[in-house]
Design an enzyme around this catalytic site. Structure first.
Site, PDB file in Angstrom:
ATOM      1  CD1 TRP A 102      -3.679  17.687  20.789  1.00  0.00           C
ATOM      2  CD2 TRP A 102      -3.457  15.499  20.360  1.00  0.00           C
ATOM      3  NE1 TRP A 102      -2.883  17.552  19.673  1.00  0.00           N
ATOM      4  CE2 TRP A 102      -2.729  16.234  19.389  1.00  0.00           C
ATOM      5  CE3 TRP A 102      -3.464  14.110  20.278  1.00  0.00           C
ATOM      6  CZ2 TRP A 102      -2.014  15.606  18.357  1.00  0.00           C
ATOM      7  CZ3 TRP A 102      -2.755  13.480  19.254  1.00  0.00           C
ATOM      8  CH2 TRP A 102      -2.039  14.233  18.313  1.00  0.00           C
ATOM      9  CG  ASP A 172      -2.141  14.386  26.867  1.00  0.00           C
ATOM     10  OD1 ASP A 172      -0.931  14.646  27.037  1.00  0.00           O
ATOM     11  OD2 ASP A 172      -2.641  14.186  25.733  1.00  0.00           O
ATOM     12  CE  LYS A 196       3.099  18.070  21.692  1.00  0.00           C
ATOM     13  NZ  LYS A 196       3.161  18.388  20.301  1.00  0.00           N
TER      14      LYS A 196
END
Lengths: 360, 360
Positions: A102, A172, A196
């Site tokens: 990511w 992030d 999530k």
């Protein structure tokens, strides 16, 4: 099916109590005769939902007053563009720390907008995958900010330290926000896609220090502007109201669990149970160094990869679902976010033990 | 409360049958033991939801094969930026037709990215608000495209004709998509925020002719790129899965109603009942010319504006909710999208009649 434990990496399982409450009031909410998703985002009833959600999040993360909480659309991928477009100012470069999939995806988008000064933080330690400690990251002082991803869902890597820098730190936290205590005041921007640890897919939280609101690139699409969103209380455009409402229910649920400190202890316990079992077994392996193992996403491999499909099938029959690893790495992955009860992890370990015994 | 009729302009009421089905399967969907919002967007179960929704929309609008259907985030406001960023190509200008509030909002965003050639299409006809017929819009042939908003929710204006041009026509159909037959092949891009005639807020449909996919500005945020979304089946980033699922249920419901032609007849009937009553009454007024009256959003004024609050209160007590006009224009507004049954419009007219008799 009774007692399903959902290990999906995202969109992930939400707390059962939250889902049951949302179901009960799905058609008839708050005495209005309609759903919460069928009313104006500017109605007093929805404004209350919105404000309570923000306040609860502020309470949970102890967010200082000089930070704005924004409810955005487009997910973390939108933030990959929004961060440089909002924060570069007159600077031409930004530092990006790479420790996994990511972080790299964020780099790819940022490269459209600035020179990326890349810190390759991946290393090995005692033969295992690890991350260089943050105090050793070489950060160019001319960067507008430092970006990193403290939890890599695919690599199963978590970073718990912060670099020593005066630059704004941008994180992030899509996959570990609210799972552990953090000191918000050390960050410039924290963002997190909801799917999530917060709520359903389709909403993304950005926590922005208010001195960073005035740096935006003029041609930034308005709906992505932190300043516009801050000025309009995240209602420049119609927000995803149902996702906002559900996120608010999750925040209330988390407060009911005792808040972030309490859930962190449970998360440590869950992760310990699973990693300890993996390490004790010759049949399963995880190659991340203990220091950087994610508490949220536990990838593991079977000694006999040819049994992957059988493992998944039998697990699913036991109500242990969505254990398939990301297509980029294969194997298995157990995502054990806040909503996963400890019983779910114990049930997984019990199944893994039996499967190993049957197939070793 | 029994029999609530929700006239919200958006987020708007959804079909009761859809909401009840979604409620019934909210926690336990499709035999999985989880909600549809708790599974991976890449799972075979969700892919099926996604593909069916697209196919049903294609069937409903008779979308030709050379058009891509994209499920976007950020709502129509995001498209205000996405349209110029995706379509300008090497052109420096675009034509924007102004007939109301939303058309103007699109102009404001487009002006960041190009020279806007503005067509002021507002006029008066027989003393009423009207729109110049599309064949008389003066369109600069050097424009990259022509943008207009065929239904203005605040002004209560609808445009049912199209300009005679070879340029791609771009239409913001947020508030009238699926409410009437259209010929998709005459458009370059059709986009629509979901929260009126499609589903919950947080998802936006874009229908893009495929020869327009290659014009995007290089620095466009990737998640806004029509080309990227087309290549990734709208899953470049995690899509708002629950909103997509619910939109799919609405499409199936609409097919069950007989499709767009059938709902258009009902929409004509509903609008006729309401406008006929307003025109027959000395107590209520609507200042839009019959030719441009919106079938979806019916703004009206009371002869005694000092009674606005009493009207709203009494209406609400009768289960007729969300009738307050937009803050920019005041008065009342009845939004009567596809999901509003004809009985709701009849109940509104009955109440309006009684209220007028009591207060004339």
């Amino acid at each position: 099916m009774e007692n399903v434990y959902n290990f999906s990496a995202g969109p992930a399982g939400l707390p059962k109590e939250v889902m049951q409450k949302a179901q009960a009031e799905f058609v008839e909410w708050n005495g209005l005769g309609t759903s919460v998703m069928e009313i104006s985002h500017r109605s007093k009833e929805f404004i209350q939902v919105a404000e309570e959600a923000e306040q609860d999040l502020r309470d949970l993360l102890d967010i200082p007053d000089n930070y704005r909480v924004l409810f955005c659309q487009g997910g973390a991928r939108a933030q990959f563009a929004a961060v440089p477009l909002n924060l570069l100012g007159s600077s031409l470069k930004a530092t990006y720390v790479d420790a996994g999939y990511w972080a790299q995806s964020a780099v790819k988008e940022a490269e459209k907008y600035c020179q990326v000064d890349l810190v390759d933080a991946k290393t090995t330690k005692e033969g295992r995958v690890a991350v260089i400690q943050a105090s050793d990251w070489k950060i160019d002082p001319e960067s507008a900010y430092v970006h990193f991803c403290p939890n890599e869902t695919i690599d199963g890597i978590e970073i718990s330290d912060l670099p020593d820098t005066k630059l704004p730190i941008v994180a992030d936290m899509s996959s570990n926000i609210l799972s552990r205590k953090i000191d918000v005041s050390r960050y410039g921007v924290i963002y997190a896609g909801a799917q999530k640890n917060i709520g359903p897919a389709g909403i993304c939280i950005a926590i922005v220090r208010d001195d960073l609101l005035d740096l935006a690139y003029e041609l930034l699409p308005s709906f992505m502007s932190y300043k516009v969103l801050a000025e309009k209380d995240s209602m420049f455009n119609t927000p995803p109201t149902f996702a906002w409402y559900l996120s608010g229910l999750v925040f209330k649920w988390l407060k009911g669990q005792g808040g972030v400190s309490a859930i962190e202890q449970i998360n440590i316990e869950k992760a310990t149970i699973l990693y300890d079992y993996i390490d004790s077994s010759a049949f399963y392996s995880n190659d991340v160094h203990a220091q950087n193992r994610s508490r949220m996403n536990v990838p593991f491999q079977l000694a006999k990869p040819e049994l992957d499909e059988v493992f998944l099938k039998q697990a699913s029959e036991r109500g242990l679902v969505s254990l398939k690893g990301h297509r980029a790495v294969g194997g298995m992955r157990a995502s054990i976010y806040n909503a996963m009860p400890i019983e779910g992890v114990k049930a997984l370990v019990e199944f893994m033990r039996e499967f190993a015994a049957d197939n070793a």
